[in-house]
Write an enzyme that holds these catalytic residues in place. Sequence first.
Site, short mmCIF file in Angstrom:
data_model
loop_
_atom_site.label_atom_id
_atom_site.label_comp_id
_atom_site.label_asym_id
_atom_site.label_seq_id
_atom_site.Cartn_x
_atom_site.Cartn_y
_atom_site.Cartn_z
N HIS A 88 56.88 -22.38 32.86
CA HIS A 88 55.89 -22.89 33.83
C HIS A 88 54.48 -22.70 33.32
O HIS A 88 53.60 -23.53 33.51
CB HIS A 88 56.08 -22.19 35.17
CG HIS A 88 55.30 -22.78 36.27
ND1 HIS A 88 54.33 -22.09 36.95
CD2 HIS A 88 55.33 -24.02 36.81
CE1 HIS A 88 53.78 -22.87 37.87
NE2 HIS A 88 54.38 -24.05 37.80
N PHE A 113 34.80 -24.27 30.39
CA PHE A 113 36.21 -23.91 30.53
C PHE A 113 36.36 -22.39 30.42
O PHE A 113 36.40 -21.84 29.33
CB PHE A 113 37.04 -24.60 29.43
CG PHE A 113 38.52 -24.37 29.54
CD1 PHE A 113 39.17 -23.47 28.69
CD2 PHE A 113 39.27 -25.02 30.49
CE1 PHE A 113 40.54 -23.27 28.78
CE2 PHE A 113 40.64 -24.83 30.59
CZ PHE A 113 41.28 -23.94 29.74
N1 LIG Z 1 51.15 -18.81 37.39
C1 LIG Z 1 49.81 -19.04 37.60
C2 LIG Z 1 49.36 -20.00 38.46
N2 LIG Z 1 50.24 -20.78 39.15
C3 LIG Z 1 49.85 -21.52 40.33
C4 LIG Z 1 49.24 -22.88 40.00
O1 LIG Z 1 47.96 -22.76 39.40
C5 LIG Z 1 49.09 -23.69 41.29
O2 LIG Z 1 48.21 -23.01 42.17
C6 LIG Z 1 50.42 -23.91 41.97
O3 LIG Z 1 51.34 -24.46 41.05
C7 LIG Z 1 50.29 -24.83 43.19
O4 LIG Z 1 49.80 -26.08 42.80
N3 LIG Z 1 48.03 -20.20 38.64
C8 LIG Z 1 47.11 -19.43 37.96
O5 LIG Z 1 45.89 -19.61 38.14
N4 LIG Z 1 47.55 -18.48 37.10
C9 LIG Z 1 48.86 -18.24 36.89
O6 LIG Z 1 49.23 -17.34 36.09
C1 LIG Z 2 51.85 -19.10 34.62
C2 LIG Z 2 52.85 -19.08 35.71
O1 LIG Z 2 53.05 -20.06 36.40
C3 LIG Z 2 53.71 -17.88 35.82
O2 LIG Z 2 53.05 -16.92 36.63
C4 LIG Z 2 55.05 -18.21 36.44
O3 LIG Z 2 55.88 -17.11 36.25
P1 LIG Z 2 57.44 -17.39 35.94
O4 LIG Z 2 57.47 -18.21 34.65
O5 LIG Z 2 58.05 -16.01 35.75
O6 LIG Z 2 58.00 -18.13 37.12
#
Ligand SMILES: Nc1c(NC[C@H](O)[C@H](O)[C@H](O)CO)[nH]c(=O)[nH]c1=O
Ligand SMILES: CC(=O)[C@@H](O)COP(=O)(O)O
Length: 157
Positions: A88, A113
């Site tokens: 992910h 960024f």
């Molecule tokens: N895993 C992380 C995420 N995941 C959430 C996504 O950014 C997003 O908010 C969700 O998929 C709903 O659309 N976001 C981060 O900023 N950092 C992470 O590690």
């Molecule tokens: C970067 C992500 O979305 C991460 O936090 C998701 O964690 P996981 O790969 O263990 O579901």
Amino acid sequence: MKEITTKQINGSKKIGIVVADFNSIVTNALLNGAVQKLQESAVTSEQIIVVHVPGALELARVVNKLSKSGLVDGIIALGAVIKGETNHYDYVCKETAAGLSQVSLQGAVPVMFGVLTTESLAQAIDRAGGKSGNKGTECAAGIVQMLSVEAQIDELV
Ligand SMILES: Nc1c(NC[C@H](O)[C@H](O)[C@H](O)CO)[nH]c(=O)[nH]c1=O
Ligand SMILES: CC(=O)[C@@H](O)COP(=O)(O)O
């Protein structure tokens, strides 16, 4: 030879900071670094607008909306994407970077960024005020330079 480089930005410029709340222990440190650096660059709190979004994937949409709003002259996007167990992470990083790059290139104002993409929380903490610096601070210095040099180019046109 004419060299265009950084000067202080004028007091009328507004700077937006869009920060993802996901991994807020990290992103709050990035935000603090950015605000402190802007204030060191003579940018007042009245010139700064801070907007919070859920996660990194929501940054591009809100940065785009803010860019088109006319409310700000430059934007800093802050987030922390930290690898988990699945792939992910790859999608979040790729789509976040692509979206923000598109808004910066095609939008009305420059976008910095400031999204960390790390293998671990420790690596992120190191880059949010730890031994590897503060990406928020870097982005604040960068937006001041971008606003300054773009204004100087406009004066030459
Ligand atoms: N895993 C992380 C995420 N995941 C959430 C996504 O950014 C997003 O908010 C969700 O998929 C709903 O659309 N976001 C981060 O900023 N950092 C992470 O590690
Ligand atoms: C970067 C992500 O979305 C991460 O936090 C998701 O964690 P996981 O790969 O263990 O579901």
